[in-house]
Design an enzyme around this catalytic site. Structure first.
Site, PDB file in Angstrom:
ATOM      1  CG  HIS A   1      11.543  -5.238 -10.856  1.00 54.56           C
ATOM      2  ND1 HIS A   1      11.159  -6.536 -10.599  1.00 54.56           N
ATOM      3  CD2 HIS A   1      11.178  -4.978 -12.140  1.00 54.56           C
ATOM      4  CE1 HIS A   1      10.606  -7.050 -11.691  1.00 54.56           C
ATOM      5  NE2 HIS A   1      10.609  -6.128 -12.635  1.00 54.56           N
TER       6      HIS A   1
ATOM      7  CB  CYS B   1     -13.966   8.263  19.941  1.00 57.57           C
ATOM      8  SG  CYS B   1     -13.315   8.834  21.521  1.00 57.57           S
TER       9      CYS B   1
END
Length: 815
Positions: free
Chosen positions: A418, A748
């Site tokens: 919840h 990279c």
């Protein structure tokens, strides 16, 4: 005047009946009527109608009395006082005789169909404005499980009617602008699935945190499903890749996380339910088998396809028969409403210390403020706006307080609890399932709650500085040079799916090994070499695995698969492990297998390990994980990259070992790249190109070895410069030489993110790709576009030698 129809069987309902029986019941009817042929199983039942509820309101002027109470609320009366008054009036009003008779008759028929008297049923509320894509009333009205007998059934129905006016439901309708008396209530009565003897949970047909649409996420706990929805347990979580799910020859399960599952809801002796502790065996084992996960995922995909939108479903398994069932289905209402063209990100700008507590991150935001530790909901005026709510678990009664919080932290619960569901809807960061937040944090303590660092949310001491940015994805230009992402943390991979990147240029196995595997692979293969303490730690870490090497390959494969799935079908370059010996030694059980080196940076690392007696078996486990991802899971966009390959002989030996482990260049489309980080890789570019399909420049190591500078030396920091002519000339040499023989070249590294001039230099070389951190992607893309415009003009024509691999098939498949 036509008589009121009080009760309708599910089989006679469809999604066009939301106005008659509410979204929940209409959806159950839709699935029962239209998806049974596709194998989707829904427990039989019936629903009361909105007309029946209207008859209750009109019987003795109840409608008018409710209107009077709502008017009092708007004039300043307390919410809890108004809610209690309306619920009391509703329960005092007798159910209309026709409704009572209809319920009893339908219940008796259900018993006859089931072949037993007084069957146990689930009684669920379904509001007529519920489960719409633009609003979610889910969880605001009551549900009663294990209801048996007509008297208890009628009482439960009556209580469901009253729950339309819980404080949270009244507050939500006021906030969303719904007319209270235009929202009617239907009650669904459904045969109970004996999940108290097995398990239950929730399914999302997208990733609930990021909205990534190509996965199905299934949560599961033992016992009835209320413990998952309420957040009382940390459930198992299974992630299924949709494209692979469509191929029966592939294994679509790309991630498994076994939750603690310390509690479960079961039948009580005299009806209804109770919560008990799970056994140690239950806590360590999975709720669902691979076969069951696949069946549920198949059903979820069928339901999503039928409805044409992302779905939020609940499922249950019957412990007596072993059958699986879908017990609820509704449109997902949080991610589906997010603007697809805007990417909002938060980032800590201050360096945080050690987290006070951590848990599952909900959302991707950051919040801060004073801690308010609560056991139960309090009056709103006792909770300061902007406070950090810290509690055990939440339920719908907490929602008015949750709206005032800057962040939410709970001891228990997972991503479908919840607290998680409501936090997403409110856009409030939450860290759930910390286990100890209510003990570790205290009232008034200033904290920062960060959900912006991957799958684990962290609570830090103090009010740390952070920034929020929004990126207009529609404004990011297209470029000839591929701009890719550097990704390390699999748990954060999905959050970047909206970026229009050309794939992943670098996925580092070291992060997955260090954070998700946590143990040296050789320690799993040779536990006899470990001391007693390490052996005990390894036993605890691999609990539940008869074959400990499977623990390594499972964890590694799941991490690789999440990253690969996030960019499918674009290429994802996965670099095999490149720990230095001192870093390997710090892994659990690593010290007996690692020498002490004076300079690990240029020592036994990368390719040299993979064929050596000291690590050959460990590299075999890496290869098995990669082969599993590509050949079994179907993520053939994975490219394998070998780091720190010093010589041609070394390249041959590594490729030979890979082949022995089932990773052969060209088979099933496999490509192998090599890191270009040693001058030898540049000098012998054509020779390395005969052995590999592409190069990825590691600019840090290339600078270190070209200039002879220890990149970690503070004394030599001024000498370490990636733009030094010796380094840039090496890059200018490598790119055309590799491209001339049909090989791709990428880079990279961090430098393009920090230095637009360096990005411009790379574009001028004609490099095929630049790979950067996700938070730098948009700015680097702009810099690349500007550099291309300067070099190529408006056409931005790519050099004729440029090649870049793309997935050769639209969906994963064996070849």
């Amino acid at each position: 005047m036509a008589s009121t129809r009080h009760v309708i069987p599910f089989a006679e309902l469809g999604r066009q009946d939301v106005g008659r029986v509410g979204g929940k019941n209409a959806s159950l009817g839709e699935m029962a009527a239209h998806l049974a042929g596709a194998g989707v199983r829904v427990p039989p039942g019936f629903a009361t109608t909105a007309d029946a509820y209207g008859e209750l309101l009109d019987g003795h002027g109840l409608r008018g009395r409710i209107e009077e109470q709502i008017a009092r609320l708007r004039e300043g009366a307390a919410l809890d006082e108004v809610g209690a008054a309306i619920r009391s009036m509703t329960l005092a009003e007798p159910l209309p005789p026709g409704l009572r008779a209809g319920i009893v008759s339908a219940y008796e028929q259900l018993g006859r169909d089931e072949g037993r008297e007084d069957p146990e049923v689930a009684v669920r509320s379904s509001a007529t404005a519920e489960d719409l894509p633009e609003a979610s009333f889910a969880g605001q009205q009551e549900t009663y499980l294990n209801v048996r007998g007509t008297a208890r059934l009628l009482e439960s129905v009556h209580r469901c009617y009253a729950s339309l006016y819980t404080d949270r439901a009244i507050d939500y309708r006021e906030r969303m602008g719904f007319d209270h008396l235009q929202v009617a209530l239907s009650v669904g009565v459904q045969t109970m699935v004996r999940s108290d003897l097995a398990g239950a949970g929730v399914i999302f047909t997208l990733d609930p945190e990021s909205g990534f649409p190509e996965v199905i996420v299934i949560s599961a706990a033992f016992g009835l499903g209320e413990t998952v929805v309420s957040g009382q347990v940390d459930p198992d979580e299974y992630t299924v890749f949709k494209p692979s799910l469509k191929d029966p020859e592939l294994d679509p399960l790309i991630d498994v996380r076994v939750g603690a599952k310390r509690r479960k809801a079961v039948y009580a002796e005299h009806g209804l339910t109770r919560t008990v502790d799970t056994t140690p065996e239950e806590r360590s084992q999975r709720v669902l088998t691979d076969t069951e996960v696949r069946l549920l995922a198949d059903w979820a995909l069928t339901v999503e396809g039928h409805y044409g939108c992302p779905m939020d479903l609940e499922w249950a398994k019957d412990g007596l028969t072993g059958d699986l069932w879908i017990v609820q289905a509704r449109p997902e209402t949080v991610q589906s409403r997010r603007a697809a063209s805007t990417l909002r990100r938060c980032r800590l700008t201050a360096t945080p210390g050690t987290p006070l507590v951590d848990g599952t991150a909900v959302g991707e935001a950051i919040g801060s403020g004073p801690v308010v530790v609560l056991d139960t909901p309090v009056d709103l005026d006792r909770f300061p706006s902007g406070g950090v709510l810290v509690t055990g678990i939440t339920d719908p009664d907490w929602e008015p307080i949750m709206k005032r919080a800057s962040a939410i932290v709970t001891d228990h619960g997972g991503r479908t609890s919840h607290a998680a569901i409501v936090s997403r809807e409110l856009g409030v960061p939450a860290v759930v399932g910390t286990g100890r937040a209510t003990q570790a944090l205290h009232d008034g303590q200033k904290v920062t709650v960060s959900c912006a660092e991957g799958g684990r949310g962290k609570v830090y001491d103090g009010l740390l500085a952070y920034e929020e940015t929004e990126t207009d994805l529609a404004g990011i230009p297209a470029t000839r040079t591929h701009v890719m992402l550097n990704l390390a943390d699999p748990s954060a991979a999905f959050r970047w799916w909206r970026l229009p990147a050309d794939g992943v240029g670098l996925a580092r196995l070291e992060f997955i090994v260090a954070h998700q595997v946590k143990v040296h692979p050789m320690a799993l293969l040779h536990p006899e070499r470990l001391d007693h303490a390490d052996r005990c730690a390894v036993d605890q870490l691999t609990e539940g695995y008869l074959d400990r090497t499977r623990y390594f390959t499972d964890r590694l494969a799941y991490g690789i698969a999440r990253i690969a799935a996030s960019r499918w079908p674009a290429p994802v370059v996965v670099r095999t492990s490149d720990f230095k010996t001192n870093e390997y030694a710090r892994l659990l059980g690593g010290r007996p297998f690692e020498p002490v080196e004076a300079n690990p940076m240029i020592g036994w690392r990368g390719a040299s390990r993979y064929y050596s007696d000291g690590y050959r078996e460990g590299f075999a486990l890496e290869c098995r994980a990669l082969r599993r991802v590509r050949d079994e899971m179907g993520l053939t966009n994975v490219i394998v990259m070998i780091p720190f390959c010093r010589t041609l002989e070394e390249a041959d030996r590594v490729l030979e070992v890979m082949g022995e482990e089932g990773l052969r260049r060209g088979e099933n489309g496999l490509k192998a790249y090599v890191m270009a980080e040693i001058p030898a890789n540049v000098i012998l570019a054509e020779d390395f190109a005969e052995r590999f399909d592409g190069f990825s420049i590691g600019s840090n190591d290339l600078t270190q070895l070209t200039l002879g500078v220890d990149r970690d030396s503070e004394a030599l920091a001024r000498v370490f410069d990636e733009t030094d002519p010796a380094v840039t000339r090496s890059i200018e040499t490598l790119v055309p030489r590799a491209q001339s023989v049909g090989r791709t070249v990428g880079l990279c590294g961090q430098r393009p993110s920090d230095d637009p001039a360096f990005t411009e230099f790379l574009v001028k070389t004609g490099i095929d790709s630049i790979s950067v951190a996700p938070d730098s992607f948009a700015s680097v893309k702009q810099h690349v576009a500007a550099a291309e415009l300067a070099r190529y003009g408006e056409g931005r024509t790519a050099p004729s030698g440029t090649r870049w691999p793309q997935a050769e098939q639209p969906s994963p498949s064996r070849q």
